[in-house]
Design a protein around this motif. Structure first.
Motif: not given
Length: 224
Positions: A156-164, A209-219
């Motif tokens: 079982y692995v947790v990495d930085d991409e897991a947050w995304y 949620i649309e704003d949140l998804k755009e922000s997550a993709d951007r960062w």
């Protein structure tokens, strides 16, 4: 790819890479380590501007000794360590305690990787408890499952991409709720009091949620 804890020589190379302005991903490539191992190492030990390899090596050894002591106690943590506080915050946010304990143990591991047997031994709980917790963590995107073909076991692995990924899964679930509310508003009549209430709520959630998804993709690149 090497595994286990970082050596002092590797930490010195991390410091040299930071001084040269290299990205975490490039430092990780040169050390043949996961990017998440490098970012976690730097974040926990002063950040890019304050990372000192000797101090980081000593601090890691001290954390390992404290971790061994902490996990020898009862199932529910009673102290006031940083680990305990993170677990309590996760529980307050709605995460089941065992799920939170497994997640935090993975987060604070040197390379973000544990087998089920290691989690059972470290947390002093049953294999069934660990199985339920990791299955939920995988389902919600907090952890991913890898297969060790040589020993035929899951890692079982947790990495930085897991947050995304966990954010994306949560956002999709909320978006589905918003769409369900707007569909119900249409069924009940958008001009009725209940219909108006559901339509406003659904529209609000959809836009957020649309704003949140755009922000997550951007960062997202910050995690790479």
């Amino acid at each position: 790819m090497p595994g286990g804890r970082l050596t002092q020589q590797e930490r010195q190379r991390i410091a040299a890479g930071l001084a040269d302005g290299l990205a975490y991903a490039e430092i990780a490539r040169r050390l043949e380590r996961p990017t998440s191992t490098i970012s976690r190492e730097v974040t926990r030990n002063g950040g890019p501007g304050g990372y000192r390899p000797q101090l980081a090596h000593k601090a890691t050894a001290q954390r390992a000794r404290r971790g061994t002591t902490a996990h020898s106690h009862a199932d529910r943590p009673s102290g006031g360590t940083a680990e305990d506080r993170i677990i309590e915050l996760a529980v307050r946010s709605g995460m089941p305690r065992m799920m939170a304990r497994v997640h935090v143990d993975l987060l604070l591991s040197e390379d973000g990787r544990r087998t089920a047997a290691e989690l059972v031994r470290r947390l002093k709980v049953s294999p069934a408890s660990v199985s339920v917790a990791v299955n939920s963590l995988v389902q919600y995107g907090y952890v991913r499952r890898e297969r060790d073909p040589r020993r035929r076991r899951d890692i079982y692995v947790v990495d930085d991409e897991a947050w995304y990924h966990s954010m994306a899964i949560s956002a999709q679930q909320t978006l589905e709720s918003a769409q369900a509310a707007m569909a119900a508003a249409e069924t009940l009549g958008p001009d009725s009091p209940v219909g108006q209430r559901l339509l406003r709520a659904g529209t609000f959630l959809e836009r957020v949620i649309e704003d949140l998804k755009e922000s997550a993709d951007r960062w997202r690149t910050l995690l790479m």
